[in-house]
Write a protein that holds these residues in place. Structure first.
Motif, PDB file in Angstrom:
ATOM      1  N   ASP A   1     -20.456 -26.669 -35.750  1.00  0.00           N
ATOM      2  CA  ASP A   1     -20.564 -25.709 -36.842  1.00  0.00           C
ATOM      3  C   ASP A   1     -19.359 -24.793 -36.934  1.00  0.00           C
ATOM      4  O   ASP A   1     -19.432 -23.736 -37.570  1.00  0.00           O
ATOM      5  CB  ASP A   1     -21.848 -24.868 -36.743  1.00  0.00           C
ATOM      6  CG  ASP A   1     -23.076 -25.717 -36.954  1.00  0.00           C
ATOM      7  OD1 ASP A   1     -24.157 -25.350 -36.464  1.00  0.00           O
ATOM      8  OD2 ASP A   1     -22.949 -26.755 -37.627  1.00  0.00           O
ATOM      9  N   LYS A   2     -18.315 -25.204 -36.317  1.00  0.00           N
ATOM     10  CA  LYS A   2     -17.084 -24.412 -36.440  1.00  0.00           C
ATOM     11  C   LYS A   2     -16.046 -25.231 -37.197  1.00  0.00           C
ATOM     12  O   LYS A   2     -16.085 -26.467 -37.219  1.00  0.00           O
ATOM     13  CB  LYS A   2     -16.543 -24.063 -35.055  1.00  0.00           C
ATOM     14  CG  LYS A   2     -17.449 -23.118 -34.296  1.00  0.00           C
ATOM     15  CD  LYS A   2     -16.849 -22.751 -32.959  1.00  0.00           C
ATOM     16  CE  LYS A   2     -17.816 -21.879 -32.187  1.00  0.00           C
ATOM     17  NZ  LYS A   2     -17.596 -21.919 -30.760  1.00  0.00           N
ATOM     18  N   LYS A   3     -15.149 -24.517 -37.731  1.00  0.00           N
ATOM     19  CA  LYS A   3     -14.116 -25.191 -38.518  1.00  0.00           C
ATOM     20  C   LYS A   3     -13.064 -25.753 -37.578  1.00  0.00           C
ATOM     21  O   LYS A   3     -12.564 -25.052 -36.698  1.00  0.00           O
ATOM     22  CB  LYS A   3     -13.491 -24.175 -39.458  1.00  0.00           C
ATOM     23  CG  LYS A   3     -12.577 -24.769 -40.500  1.00  0.00           C
ATOM     24  CD  LYS A   3     -12.400 -23.768 -41.622  1.00  0.00           C
ATOM     25  CE  LYS A   3     -11.175 -24.102 -42.442  1.00  0.00           C
ATOM     26  NZ  LYS A   3     -10.830 -23.019 -43.356  1.00  0.00           N
TER      27      LYS A   3
ATOM     28  N   ILE B   1      -9.493 -31.298 -42.028  1.00  0.00           N
ATOM     29  CA  ILE B   1     -10.012 -29.987 -41.667  1.00  0.00           C
ATOM     30  C   ILE B   1     -11.431 -29.903 -42.181  1.00  0.00           C
ATOM     31  O   ILE B   1     -11.689 -30.189 -43.357  1.00  0.00           O
ATOM     32  CB  ILE B   1      -9.155 -28.878 -42.294  1.00  0.00           C
ATOM     33  CG1 ILE B   1      -7.737 -28.983 -41.772  1.00  0.00           C
ATOM     34  CG2 ILE B   1      -9.734 -27.506 -41.984  1.00  0.00           C
ATOM     35  CD1 ILE B   1      -6.788 -28.026 -42.413  1.00  0.00           C
ATOM     36  N   GLY B   2     -12.315 -29.544 -41.307  1.00  0.00           N
ATOM     37  CA  GLY B   2     -13.690 -29.468 -41.763  1.00  0.00           C
ATOM     38  C   GLY B   2     -14.564 -28.795 -40.734  1.00  0.00           C
ATOM     39  O   GLY B   2     -14.127 -28.493 -39.629  1.00  0.00           O
ATOM     40  N   PHE B   3     -15.805 -28.617 -41.136  1.00  0.00           N
ATOM     41  CA  PHE B   3     -16.777 -28.046 -40.215  1.00  0.00           C
ATOM     42  C   PHE B   3     -17.381 -29.176 -39.405  1.00  0.00           C
ATOM     43  O   PHE B   3     -17.894 -30.141 -39.945  1.00  0.00           O
ATOM     44  CB  PHE B   3     -17.886 -27.314 -40.986  1.00  0.00           C
ATOM     45  CG  PHE B   3     -17.442 -26.028 -41.567  1.00  0.00           C
ATOM     46  CD1 PHE B   3     -16.991 -25.962 -42.862  1.00  0.00           C
ATOM     47  CD2 PHE B   3     -17.446 -24.876 -40.793  1.00  0.00           C
ATOM     48  CE1 PHE B   3     -16.570 -24.759 -43.403  1.00  0.00           C
ATOM     49  CE2 PHE B   3     -17.022 -23.669 -41.331  1.00  0.00           C
ATOM     50  CZ  PHE B   3     -16.575 -23.608 -42.638  1.00  0.00           C
TER      51      PHE B   3
ATOM     52  N   ARG C   1     -20.029 -30.879 -37.626  1.00  0.00           N
ATOM     53  CA  ARG C   1     -21.479 -30.745 -37.691  1.00  0.00           C
ATOM     54  C   ARG C   1     -22.196 -31.487 -36.596  1.00  0.00           C
ATOM     55  O   ARG C   1     -23.272 -31.079 -36.161  1.00  0.00           O
ATOM     56  CB  ARG C   1     -22.003 -31.281 -39.040  1.00  0.00           C
ATOM     57  CG  ARG C   1     -21.597 -30.464 -40.209  1.00  0.00           C
ATOM     58  CD  ARG C   1     -22.150 -29.080 -40.142  1.00  0.00           C
ATOM     59  NE  ARG C   1     -21.659 -28.273 -41.244  1.00  0.00           N
ATOM     60  CZ  ARG C   1     -21.723 -26.961 -41.289  1.00  0.00           C
ATOM     61  NH1 ARG C   1     -22.241 -26.303 -40.276  1.00  0.00           N
ATOM     62  NH2 ARG C   1     -21.278 -26.324 -42.334  1.00  0.00           N
TER      63      ARG C   1
ATOM     64  N   HIS D   1     -17.979 -31.827 -42.178  1.00  0.00           N
ATOM     65  CA  HIS D   1     -18.583 -31.412 -43.442  1.00  0.00           C
ATOM     66  C   HIS D   1     -17.573 -30.581 -44.205  1.00  0.00           C
ATOM     67  O   HIS D   1     -16.790 -29.835 -43.628  1.00  0.00           O
ATOM     68  CB  HIS D   1     -19.841 -30.604 -43.135  1.00  0.00           C
ATOM     69  CG  HIS D   1     -20.538 -30.120 -44.350  1.00  0.00           C
ATOM     70  ND1 HIS D   1     -20.843 -28.800 -44.557  1.00  0.00           N
ATOM     71  CD2 HIS D   1     -20.985 -30.773 -45.444  1.00  0.00           C
ATOM     72  CE1 HIS D   1     -21.452 -28.677 -45.714  1.00  0.00           C
ATOM     73  NE2 HIS D   1     -21.557 -29.851 -46.268  1.00  0.00           N
ATOM     74  N   GLN D   2     -17.625 -30.748 -45.519  1.00  0.00           N
ATOM     75  CA  GLN D   2     -16.680 -30.026 -46.374  1.00  0.00           C
ATOM     76  C   GLN D   2     -15.253 -30.292 -45.908  1.00  0.00           C
ATOM     77  O   GLN D   2     -14.462 -29.380 -45.705  1.00  0.00           O
ATOM     78  CB  GLN D   2     -16.980 -28.525 -46.354  1.00  0.00           C
ATOM     79  CG  GLN D   2     -18.333 -28.226 -46.967  1.00  0.00           C
ATOM     80  CD  GLN D   2     -18.695 -26.766 -46.876  1.00  0.00           C
ATOM     81  OE1 GLN D   2     -17.978 -25.978 -46.276  1.00  0.00           O
ATOM     82  NE2 GLN D   2     -19.806 -26.404 -47.486  1.00  0.00           N
ATOM     83  N   THR D   3     -15.011 -31.557 -45.774  1.00  0.00           N
ATOM     84  CA  THR D   3     -13.730 -31.951 -45.211  1.00  0.00           C
ATOM     85  C   THR D   3     -12.641 -31.903 -46.253  1.00  0.00           C
ATOM     86  O   THR D   3     -12.850 -32.194 -47.437  1.00  0.00           O
ATOM     87  CB  THR D   3     -13.813 -33.374 -44.680  1.00  0.00           C
ATOM     88  OG1 THR D   3     -15.044 -33.539 -44.008  1.00  0.00           O
ATOM     89  CG2 THR D   3     -12.696 -33.647 -43.711  1.00  0.00           C
ATOM     90  N   VAL D   4     -11.511 -31.565 -45.770  1.00  0.00           N
ATOM     91  CA  VAL D   4     -10.330 -31.509 -46.614  1.00  0.00           C
ATOM     92  C   VAL D   4      -9.240 -32.248 -45.881  1.00  0.00           C
ATOM     93  O   VAL D   4      -9.032 -32.019 -44.690  1.00  0.00           O
ATOM     94  CB  VAL D   4      -9.937 -30.037 -46.845  1.00  0.00           C
ATOM     95  CG1 VAL D   4      -8.471 -29.922 -47.154  1.00  0.00           C
ATOM     96  CG2 VAL D   4     -10.765 -29.449 -47.951  1.00  0.00           C
TER      97      VAL D   4
ATOM     98  N   PRO E   1      -9.917 -32.525 -51.242  1.00  0.00           N
ATOM     99  CA  PRO E   1     -11.292 -32.423 -50.761  1.00  0.00           C
ATOM    100  C   PRO E   1     -11.908 -33.805 -50.596  1.00  0.00           C
ATOM    101  O   PRO E   1     -11.758 -34.674 -51.449  1.00  0.00           O
ATOM    102  CB  PRO E   1     -12.007 -31.617 -51.840  1.00  0.00           C
ATOM    103  CG  PRO E   1     -11.149 -31.664 -53.012  1.00  0.00           C
ATOM    104  CD  PRO E   1      -9.771 -32.054 -52.610  1.00  0.00           C
ATOM    105  N   ARG E   2     -12.598 -33.966 -49.503  1.00  0.00           N
ATOM    106  CA  ARG E   2     -13.109 -35.286 -49.182  1.00  0.00           C
ATOM    107  C   ARG E   2     -14.613 -35.317 -48.954  1.00  0.00           C
ATOM    108  O   ARG E   2     -15.190 -36.378 -48.851  1.00  0.00           O
ATOM    109  CB  ARG E   2     -12.443 -35.825 -47.917  1.00  0.00           C
ATOM    110  CG  ARG E   2     -10.973 -36.062 -48.029  1.00  0.00           C
ATOM    111  CD  ARG E   2     -10.691 -37.223 -48.898  1.00  0.00           C
ATOM    112  NE  ARG E   2      -9.303 -37.657 -48.789  1.00  0.00           N
ATOM    113  CZ  ARG E   2      -8.747 -38.536 -49.584  1.00  0.00           C
ATOM    114  NH1 ARG E   2      -9.452 -39.077 -50.552  1.00  0.00           N
ATOM    115  NH2 ARG E   2      -7.489 -38.883 -49.410  1.00  0.00           N
ATOM    116  N   GLY E   3     -15.190 -34.216 -48.778  1.00  0.00           N
ATOM    117  CA  GLY E   3     -16.640 -34.237 -48.599  1.00  0.00           C
ATOM    118  C   GLY E   3     -17.035 -34.381 -47.140  1.00  0.00           C
ATOM    119  O   GLY E   3     -16.597 -33.643 -46.293  1.00  0.00           O
TER     120      GLY E   3
END
Lengths: 133, 760
Positions: free
Chosen positions: A15-17, A29-31, A33, A44-47, A60-62
């Protein structure tokens, strides 16, 4: 709960970036999970961040699932420190264009080098960086 | 997953009706036909209910187009229901169309799980609730507990059938009202705070809500075309197999709530087309199935509950928010009698990426749903969530539960606001940690993980230094599991009644090919059958001698005698004039021993030297036999010669006697080079004595003479071939012999000697 103190267990990174560098050179770069025992990562919320020179662009990649064996390194990002003084963010199109140009330039120099070597009678086999068979 | 019905004027209602009824278009996986959606026993009741309601509420909302109806017609229920309400509504005019629709939607839609059947009939009389702002959910606090027992879909259907069709909407709002909220939002505290951690809510907040649709009233002209399509439950993809209850590769098995067990029967998730009015106050919503994913939550909220056919522009995302709100309100409950599902602040589009940190606009909600969490164990099945993966549902429930206990102590505050946090449950984390710990099993940590051990020690020392040992427990130590000491010997599998050991083997239990047993002969068991002197014992005895001898020479003169004495005493037992034969033999049986003796003799005192030589002579046959291989007895010649030359006559005689020893010894002696040499030496010495010293006592007793006689006899008798040539032949032997033997024999002896001399 302190999971496995003194170790590099990824559980505390959840849960950290994070920033992860993959073996094919991509930077994601993402969280983070979820993980598993092979260090497969669920982002998550990957870039995907492409760097060319001092510019970078985020695509953004999702949601990403990364197989553990492809990870080169993984590091936590401090969310509060999210400013990039040196780097300049540009749009996606621009950064892709820049990347293409960079690839082109690299190929040109490589080609020139190979030709020069060939002229001198040397042939250095191209190092295969990718695991492509 | 959701068949989002676009309800514009081209609504294919007729087509769908036809679809359902045409036999040749039967789709095996279509739930409408064969699955949950195909329950079609409601419509009559529904119709009755609606009819009654219609009569009561004549001054209802009015003016509602059938678009609303069509919209409301989606979702639960069945195909044929569709037909009835519209006609009914149309009969009564547009005014109560909205009413009927609302009722239909809220009451009969299985997707909106009703909480509390008893509320139904009782509420019939209440009619429309007052205008939207007044929440009515708090009116029926008592209804909650019994309905938490209702968990099954069937029970829910039962409730539906009970015809609790008051005009009770979820939040006691008019379904046409904007309680689902399109638009920028007044955050009604209740719902939002309930769901503050839910991914959905935060997403909703981020996203904002779609705009309020224009009032439905003016849509009279939309009629049949806007009618709701038959309620459908959707298979995820037509033609695909049903969703597995537990997908392949699931890591830890989640504990299944009671509800889920029922739900396992339902493989086809139903759509969340909310059609029927909710039964009554959903004050106590069934708890959320654990961790509905945000998207699915959005989908849930996407009930066309209070929507008319959408304008085309409204996308699915937005409409899902309705569902979310509805669902959430049911889930979260309304602890403070708040107005209903709070509307989320509009935030522009859905911002899935974290270019900014996820906005957190929910106020802190200390209260939380008060009683909700107490009753969680048996959540009522939310039919609008039946499409969810069972694990999602479970996880959502779990998360809801955990939310209740989370007060204060905002350690990772941003994390608590992160709607997607804790996707990985505690159990899963422990599972991974367990696997990682398994790799750390080790019998010798210093061997397996040297660097870690050292690092940790240094760290501990540093901490002790820094903190003066006040806080000892500061760093937690990683306790690696100890490897269990298991019995690893192979035990062949034996089955009763079988003969011997069967060939049952596996990778971990490989079969032994041969029943070999290791047997080692212990030293006790080693018995020599005959008295052999093992070379080992000889060498072991000799070696110390050599060492001693070395020390003898190396040490200063003063110690020599002492050492020599020691040496000698080791050979010869003290206080005895004879060398212990056994010892002597032992020593002499090894080459090194012979050399040792040969070196030792010169240094021994004369008496002891004589004793040693005697011993040699005595044991000469045996020594000769042993020496056959080495042939090193001749090393002894020189020292022995020296000794002999210093012997007294008596001892000389003794020596000769020893040499001759037992019967037949002499012949053996003669066969041996050393023996012959020694013999000659003795004789020569004797001769010398006799010739040189007139007072020699050699002749005093007859022994010498006899011995010489026997020697001569032997010499004469021994065949020349077996006479071993000596190392050297003393010249005065002949003169010796001449004393004792006559001329004839002397010549023979001479020949013998010469032969031996010549052959040398």
């Amino acid at each position: 709960m302190n999971y496995m103190p003194g170790t590099a267990s990824l559980i505390d990174d959840i849960d950290k970036k994070h920033l992860v560098l993959l073996r094919d050179g991509r930077t994601l770069i993402g969280f983070l999970r979820s993980i598993d025992q092979f260090a497969n990562l669920v982002f998550h919320q990957t870039v995907e961040r492409i760097h060319v020179g001092k510019k970078f662009g985020d695509i953004p990649r999702g949601i990403f699932i990364v197989r553990g064996e492809n990870v080169v390194l993984l590091g936590e990002i401090d969310i509060d420190k999210l400013c990039d003084h040196i780097l300049q963010q540009v749009s996606i199109e621009e950064i892709l264009e820049e990347q293409r140009l960079q690839q082109q330039a690299k190929q040109k120099t490589e080609k020139a080098k190979v030709t020069a070597l060939k002229d001198r009678g040397l042939s250095i086999p191209k190092a295969d960086n990718l695991d492509e068979y | 997953m959701f068949r989002f019905q676009s309800l514009d004027e081209d609504c294919t209602l007729e087509k769908e009706e036809g679809l359902v009824e045409e036999e040749d278009e039967i789709d095996q996986f279509n739930d409408d036909t064969f699955g949950d959606g195909a329950i079609d026993d409601d419509w009559q009741e529904e119709h009755k209910r609606l009819a009654e309601l219609e009569e009561q509420k004549n001054d209802g909302l009015g003016g509602l187009g059938l678009g609303a109806l069509g919209m409301g017609g989606m979702g639960g229920g069945n195909a044929s229901t569709v037909h009835l309400p519209p006609p009914a509504s149309r009969e009564r005019g547009g005014g109560d169309l909205a009413e009927s629709l609302a009722m239909l939607i809220l009451g009969a839609d299985p997707a909106i799980a009703s909480v509390g059947g008893p509320a139904g009939p009782g509420d019939r009389s209440t009619g429309l609730p007052p205008p939207p702002s007044v929440p009515q959910q708090h009116h029926h606090p008592s209804q909650l507990p019994p309905h938490h027992q209702l968990t099954s879909y069937q029970q829910h259907q039962h409730l539906l059938r009970r015809g609790a069709a008051p005009m009770q909407q979820m939040n006691s709002h008019n379904i046409w009202e904007n309680n689902m909220g399109f638009g920028p939002v007044s955050v009604t505290p209740g719902l939002v705070t309930q769901m503050e951690d839910s991914p959905l809510m935060s997403i909703i907040k981020e996203v904002g809500l779609p705009n309020r649709p224009p009032p439905m009233m003016s849509e009279d002209e939309r009629d049949l075309s806007e009618r709701a399509p038959p309620p459908r439950s959707s298979s995820p993809v037509i033609g695909s197999p049903p969703v597995r209850a537990v997908p392949i590769g699931t890591p830890p098995k989640q504990l299944m709530s009671h509800a889920m067990n029922h739900h396992q029967q339902i493989h086809h998730p139903t759509t969340v087309h909310v059609r029927a009015p909710v039964h009554h106050q959903h004050r106590y919503p069934p708890s959320f199935p654990e961790r509905i994913s945000p998207n699915t939550l959005l989908n849930i909220a996407n009930s066309p509950l209070c929507r008319r056919p959408f304008p085309a522009g409204v996308g699915p995302v937005l409409s899902q928010i309705h569902r979310a709100q509805m669902l959430n309100s049911q889930v979260a409950g309304f602890p403070r009698g708040c107005k209903g599902p709070p509307l989320l602040p509009g935030g522009g589009g859905f911002r899935p990426f974290f270019s900014q940190p996820p906005p957190h606009r929910m106020g802190p909600h200390p209260g939380g749903p008060p009683t909700n969490h107490n009753h969680v164990p048996c959540p009522i099945i939310r039919h609008n969530t039946t499409h969810l993966h069972p694990q999602h549902r479970r996880m959502l429930t779990q998360r809801m539960q955990s939310r209740g206990g989370y007060r204060g102590g905002r350690v990772g505050d941003w994390r608590s606001r992160d709607p997607y946090s804790n996707l990985m449950t505690q159990r899963e984390k422990e599972w991974v940690a367990k696997i990682q710990m398994m790799q750390l099993q080790s019998t010798d940590p210093y061997l397996d993980d040297y660097y870690y051990q050292n690092y940790f020690e240094k760290m501990e020392k540093r901490q002790e230094r820094d903190r003066d040992g006040v806080r000892k427990e500061h760093t937690t130590k990683l306790i690696t599991p100890q490897v269990a000491k298991l019995e690893h010997t192979y035990r062949p599998v034996q089955f009763a009644g079988s003969l011997g050991k069967l060939t049952v083997s596996s990778v971990n239990n490989p079969r032994k090919m041969i029943d070999t047993v290791v047997t080692s002969r212990t030293d006790d068991e080693v018995r020599t059958t005959h008295t052999t002197i093992s070379p080992d014992s000889c060498v072991s005895r000799v070696l110390p001698f050599s060492l001693l001898l070395f020390f003898v020479f190396a040490s200063p003169v003063t110690n020599v005698h002492h050492r020599l004495t020691r040496l000698f005493s080791s050979i010869c037992p003290p206080l005895s004039c004879r060398v212990s034969d056994e010892q002597c033999l032992l020593i002499m049986s090894v080459r090194k021993g012979k050399r040792l003796i040969s070196r030792l003799i010169p240094f021994l005192p004369p008496l002891q030297a004589a004793t040693v030589v005697m011993g040699i002579a005595r044991n000469l046959p045996a020594l000769a036999k042993k020496d056959k291989q080495d042939q090193v007895l001749c090393w002894l010649v020189e020292p022995v010669a020296v000794v002999i030359s210093s012997l007294s006559s008596a001892s000389l005689t003794d020596l000769l006697q020893e040499l001759q020893g037992t019967e037949g010894q002499l012949s053996r002696v003669l066969q041996n080079k050393f023996g012959v040499t020694m013999l000659y030496l003795i004789l020569s010495e004797g001769e010398r004595m006799q010739s040189s010293d007139l007072n020699c006592q050699l002749m005093d007793d007859n022994r010498w003479t006899e011995l010489v006689f026997s020697v001569t006899r032997e010499l004469l008798n021994v065949p020349p071939s077996s006479l071993s040539p000596p190392l050297f032949t003393p010249p005065n032997l002949l003169s010796l012999f001449s004393r004792y033997v006559d001329r004839q024999r002397l010549e023979l002896l001479q020949e013998k000697l010469q032969i031996s001399a010549l052959s040398r």
